[in-house]
Motif scaffolding. Structure first.
Motif, PDB file in Angstrom:
ATOM      1  N   UNK A  14       0.846  -1.194   0.000  1.00 27.53           N
ATOM      2  CA  UNK A  14       0.000   0.000   0.000  1.00 27.53           C
ATOM      3  C   UNK A  14       0.877   1.238   0.000  1.00 27.53           C
ATOM      4  N   UNK A  15       0.659   2.127  -0.971  1.00 32.76           N
ATOM      5  CA  UNK A  15       1.372   3.404  -1.065  1.00 32.76           C
ATOM      6  C   UNK A  15       0.393   4.503  -0.685  1.00 32.76           C
ATOM      7  N   UNK A  16       0.665   5.193   0.399  1.00 28.75           N
ATOM      8  CA  UNK A  16      -0.207   6.247   0.901  1.00 28.75           C
ATOM      9  C   UNK A  16       0.468   7.590   0.709  1.00 28.75           C
ATOM     10  N   UNK A  17      -0.292   8.572   0.264  1.00 31.29           N
ATOM     11  CA  UNK A  17       0.203   9.942   0.096  1.00 31.29           C
ATOM     12  C   UNK A  17      -0.785  10.884   0.755  1.00 31.29           C
ATOM     13  N   UNK A  18      -0.310  11.683   1.702  1.00 33.71           N
ATOM     14  CA  UNK A  18      -1.163  12.617   2.414  1.00 33.71           C
ATOM     15  C   UNK A  18      -0.448  13.953   2.558  1.00 33.71           C
ATOM     16  N   UNK A  19      -1.269  14.981   2.770  1.00 29.72           N
ATOM     17  CA  UNK A  19      -0.710  16.318   2.920  1.00 29.72           C
ATOM     18  C   UNK A  19       0.097  16.418   4.213  1.00 29.72           C
ATOM     19  N   UNK A  20       1.166  17.174   4.152  1.00 26.87           N
ATOM     20  CA  UNK A  20       2.068  17.337   5.287  1.00 26.87           C
ATOM     21  C   UNK A  20       2.060  18.790   5.732  1.00 26.87           C
ATOM     22  N   UNK A  21       1.790  19.012   7.001  1.00 25.10           N
ATOM     23  CA  UNK A  21       1.748  20.353   7.568  1.00 25.10           C
ATOM     24  C   UNK A  21       2.952  20.540   8.473  1.00 25.10           C
ATOM     25  N   UNK A  22       3.846  21.467   8.107  1.00 32.76           N
ATOM     26  CA  UNK A  22       5.068  21.734   8.877  1.00 32.76           C
ATOM     27  C   UNK A  22       4.986  23.031   9.662  1.00 32.76           C
ATOM     28  N   UNK A  23       3.800  23.610   9.804  1.00 28.71           N
ATOM     29  CA  UNK A  23       3.699  24.914  10.474  1.00 28.71           C
ATOM     30  C   UNK A  23       4.159  24.844  11.929  1.00 28.71           C
ATOM     31  N   UNK A  24       3.763  23.810  12.650  1.00 25.26           N
ATOM     32  CA  UNK A  24       4.166  23.710  14.056  1.00 25.26           C
ATOM     33  C   UNK A  24       5.671  23.501  14.176  1.00 25.26           C
ATOM     34  N   UNK A  25       6.250  22.710  13.281  1.00 26.17           N
ATOM     35  CA  UNK A  25       7.693  22.495  13.328  1.00 26.17           C
ATOM     36  C   UNK A  25       8.455  23.774  12.989  1.00 26.17           C
ATOM     37  N   UNK A  26       7.946  24.549  12.020  1.00 26.64           N
ATOM     38  CA  UNK A  26       8.599  25.812  11.672  1.00 26.64           C
ATOM     39  C   UNK A  26       8.538  26.789  12.841  1.00 26.64           C
ATOM     40  N   UNK A  27       7.381  26.875  13.490  1.00 27.91           N
ATOM     41  CA  UNK A  27       7.241  27.783  14.623  1.00 27.91           C
ATOM     42  C   UNK A  27       8.148  27.376  15.777  1.00 27.91           C
ATOM     43  N   UNK A  28       8.229  26.094  16.045  1.00 27.86           N
ATOM     44  CA  UNK A  28       9.097  25.625  17.127  1.00 27.86           C
ATOM     45  C   UNK A  28      10.566  25.850  16.785  1.00 27.86           C
ATOM     46  N   UNK A  29      10.915  25.693  15.511  1.00 30.28           N
ATOM     47  CA  UNK A  29      12.305  25.910  15.092  1.00 30.28           C
ATOM     48  C   UNK A  29      12.710  27.362  15.292  1.00 30.28           C
TER      49      UNK A  29
END
Length: 346
Positions: free
Chosen positions: A182-197
């Motif tokens: 099974x190959x799954x592709x979903x949207x990735x949200x990096x906003x929280x990681x960017x804010x924490x960085x």
């Protein structure tokens, strides 16, 4: 003497028979032209030619557009028919003889509209997740899910490609039961990681590290604005039926205990789980020679996969394999930071 034959990449592409059009496109446009001509022939004594042309030309252009224009490789007329079928079909279905099924506890907090789903009678195939990530499928047995790494096949030499293909073929030939890739592709949200960085950048020990962290945060933010970030995951799913003998098999014919966890004795389920683990170990060893690393999912990871399947359009959080901002990333064993490295940072 053998000759090499080049096979086109799109082997499912329909044959073109006339002016670059397929047989289906030619048939649809020909039928449309015959109908429009028949309409003009039947009404030529009542409607002026100019008036009929003003009506017929947009219809012909619309039909031609539907059969020739494609979206995601599918013609617009087929997308339209699929949309109409989906619109006319019922939204929820319940198997005959079964009442509404309650949503499992592990799903009730994350599935949107789970109360309405429970009233509609959603019958989920997974009844629960046990130790070592074993998924209980009721009458269908048990399953085990593993994450697989990818292999950059295009950058390998022809000899390496042949070796990888042969290694993967050995695994396929060794299968005695069905598996699913099974190959799954979903949207990735990096906003929280960017804010924490950005928040953690001010606490770094060196100005150069702080600048690098802020630049990386800006790059991630710019990347998210320019394109839709996707996270792809390849899963290997192995299922094993629960085998019963003797009087244990009589419970399959008891309707009052249908699809319940009591249908199969606990010993049979443990035996099925042991067979699953053995098959997963064999897959890990055989696929390793093809450069594919197989990592079985534990209970929490398997729960996350099943939970995400109930809401596939939700953004995924950063991968659990990524180090968080508060973790210390160490160097490999035997590599030390010397004076030259400190001078380079300065």
């Amino acid at each position: 003497m053998s000759n090499s034959v080049r096979i086109p990449a799109d082997v499912d592409r329909e044959d073109r028979i006339l002016a670059g059009f397929t047989a289906r496109q030619v048939a649809v446009m020909a039928v449309t032209a015959v109908i429009l001509y028949g309409g003009w022939y039947a009404t030529r004594a009542l409607i002026p030619v100019i008036a009929y042309v003003l009506v017929a030309v947009p219809i012909g252009i619309a039909i031609t557009t539907l059969v020739t224009v494609r979206r995601d490789g599918v013609a617009l007329d087929r997308l339209l028919l699929a949309g109409l079928r989906q619109r006319w079909q019922p939204r929820r279905r319940v198997a005959a003889g079964h009442g509404p099924a309650a949503v499992p506890e592990w799903l009730s907090e994350v599935a949107h509209g789970h109360e309405a789903v429970a009233e509609g009678g959603l019958d989920l195939p997974a009844h629960g997740i046990g130790e070592a990530g074993l998924i209980d499928l009721g009458d269908d047995g048990v399953a085990l899910v593993a994450a697989c790494s990818t292999v950059n096949f295009a950058l390998r030499t022809p000899a390496e490609q042949d070796a990888l293909t042969a290694a993967f073929g050995r695994y396929l030939h060794s299968l005695g039961a069905g598996v699913q890739l099974l190959v799954r592709a979903q949207r990735l949200d990096l906003s929280s990681q960017i804010e924490e960085l950005r928040d953690r950048a001010a606490g770094l020990s060196h100005p150069a590290l702080e600048s690098a962290a802020l630049d990386h945060a800006d790059y991630l933010a710019h990347l998210g604005q320019q394109a839709e970030l996707l996270r792809r995951q390849i899963l290997l799913v192995i299922r094993e039926p629960v085998r019963t003998t003797g009087q244990d098999s009589l419970t399959r014919h008891r309707p009052d205990r249908a699809r319940s966890g009591e249908q199969r004795p606990e010993g049979a389920r443990r035996a099925a789980g042991a067979r699953l683990l053995r098959r997963m170990n064999e897959a890990t060893e055989l696929l390793m020679s093809a450069g594919i690393h197989v990592t079985p999912l534990d209970t929490g990871q398997a729960t996350a996969v099943l939970t995400a399947a109930t809401n596939p359009d939700s953004p995924l959080p950063p991968s659990a394999e990524m180090a968080s901002a508060g973790e210390v990333i160490t160097t490999p064993t035997g590599q030390d930071w010397g004076p030259d490295t400190e001078e380079d940072l300065a």
